[in-house]
Write a protein that holds these residues in place. Structure first.
Motif, short mmCIF file in Angstrom:
data_model
loop_
_atom_site.label_atom_id
_atom_site.label_comp_id
_atom_site.label_asym_id
_atom_site.label_seq_id
_atom_site.Cartn_x
_atom_site.Cartn_y
_atom_site.Cartn_z
N UNK A 98 1.29 -13.22 4.16
CA UNK A 98 1.63 -11.94 4.78
C UNK A 98 2.34 -11.09 3.75
N UNK A 99 2.00 -9.83 3.69
CA UNK A 99 2.68 -8.95 2.74
C UNK A 99 3.42 -7.87 3.48
N UNK A 100 4.43 -7.31 2.82
CA UNK A 100 5.25 -6.25 3.39
C UNK A 100 5.39 -5.18 2.32
N UNK A 101 5.43 -3.95 2.77
CA UNK A 101 5.64 -2.86 1.82
C UNK A 101 6.95 -3.11 1.07
N UNK A 102 6.97 -2.92 -0.25
CA UNK A 102 8.19 -3.21 -1.03
C UNK A 102 9.43 -2.45 -0.55
N UNK A 103 9.25 -1.21 -0.11
CA UNK A 103 10.40 -0.44 0.38
C UNK A 103 10.95 -1.04 1.68
N UNK A 104 10.05 -1.49 2.55
CA UNK A 104 10.49 -2.12 3.80
C UNK A 104 11.22 -3.43 3.49
N UNK A 105 10.71 -4.18 2.53
CA UNK A 105 11.35 -5.43 2.14
C UNK A 105 12.76 -5.16 1.61
N UNK A 106 12.90 -4.13 0.78
CA UNK A 106 14.22 -3.76 0.25
C UNK A 106 15.16 -3.35 1.38
#
Length: 196
Positions: A18-26
């Motif tokens: 599963x991947x998440x947008x880098x900004x959302x992860x931050x």
């Protein structure tokens, strides 16, 4: 041959990535950090309270009013998010403006609450209970300032028609962060109400 992995790719019978947008992860990392800070503060509050020399006082009514204002701002933020998903730019702008106004009203209300504490002889220095109350409510207000800045950025983007159903990442982040801050304040208010 395409080897990139988008939102979810099956890599075998039991492995999925599963991947998440880098900004959302931050953002989620930042939220976890805030949770840890306030968990430490509320734990320290309980430990220090059990040691004695603790001033007992009723919380000013302004804190309850501010809680209602902040919950209302969470509702308007969600309505703005829903309007953005439907490309309803008029409602998006309206609800973002109302959310910003409610958050400013919360800040004003917090200053009023702190003034009411001073009227009750509860100061930042003099007793640990007052110190904890000012630090907890002040630190939350500081984080809320970052949320207000985010809202104002999104409001500006909405007026430039950069927030719409095909460009929702930052709007989702703003909504998530605002709901988190509102939920955090409700928790803190209940905690302080039960442990004052």
């Amino acid at each position: 041959m395409d080897t990139t992995i988008n939102k979810e790719q099956d890599l075998g019978p039991s492995i999925k990535i599963l991947s998440m947008h880098p900004l959302k992860f931050a953002l989620w990392l930042f939220i976890v950090t805030i949770v840890m800070i306030f968990a430490a503060l509320t734990s320290a509050y309980i430990v220090r309270q059990s040691e004695g020399n603790w001033l007992i006082f009723d919380l000013p009514t302004e804190f309850l009013i501010n809680t209602i204002i902040l919950v209302a701002s969470s509702v308007t933020m969600h309505l703005a998010y829903m309007a953005a998903k439907k490309d309803n730019f008029k409602q998006l702008k309206l609800f973002m403006i109302v959310t910003a106004a409610l958050s400013i009203a919360f800040f004003i209300g917090q200053f009023e609450a702190w003034g009411a504490l001073v009227d009750r002889d509860v100061y930042f220095v003099g007793n640990p209970s007052g110190s904890f109350l000012y630090v907890i409510s002040g630190l939350h207000a500081f984080h809320l300032i970052s949320g207000l800045i985010f809202i104002l950025i999104m409001l500006f983007s909405a007026f430039k028609l950069k927030v719409h159903s095909k460009n929702m990442v930052k709007m989702e982040m703003c909504t998530t962060y605002w709901h988190f801050l509102d939920g955090l304040w409700v928790y803190l208010y209940i905690f302080l109400l039960l442990n004052h």
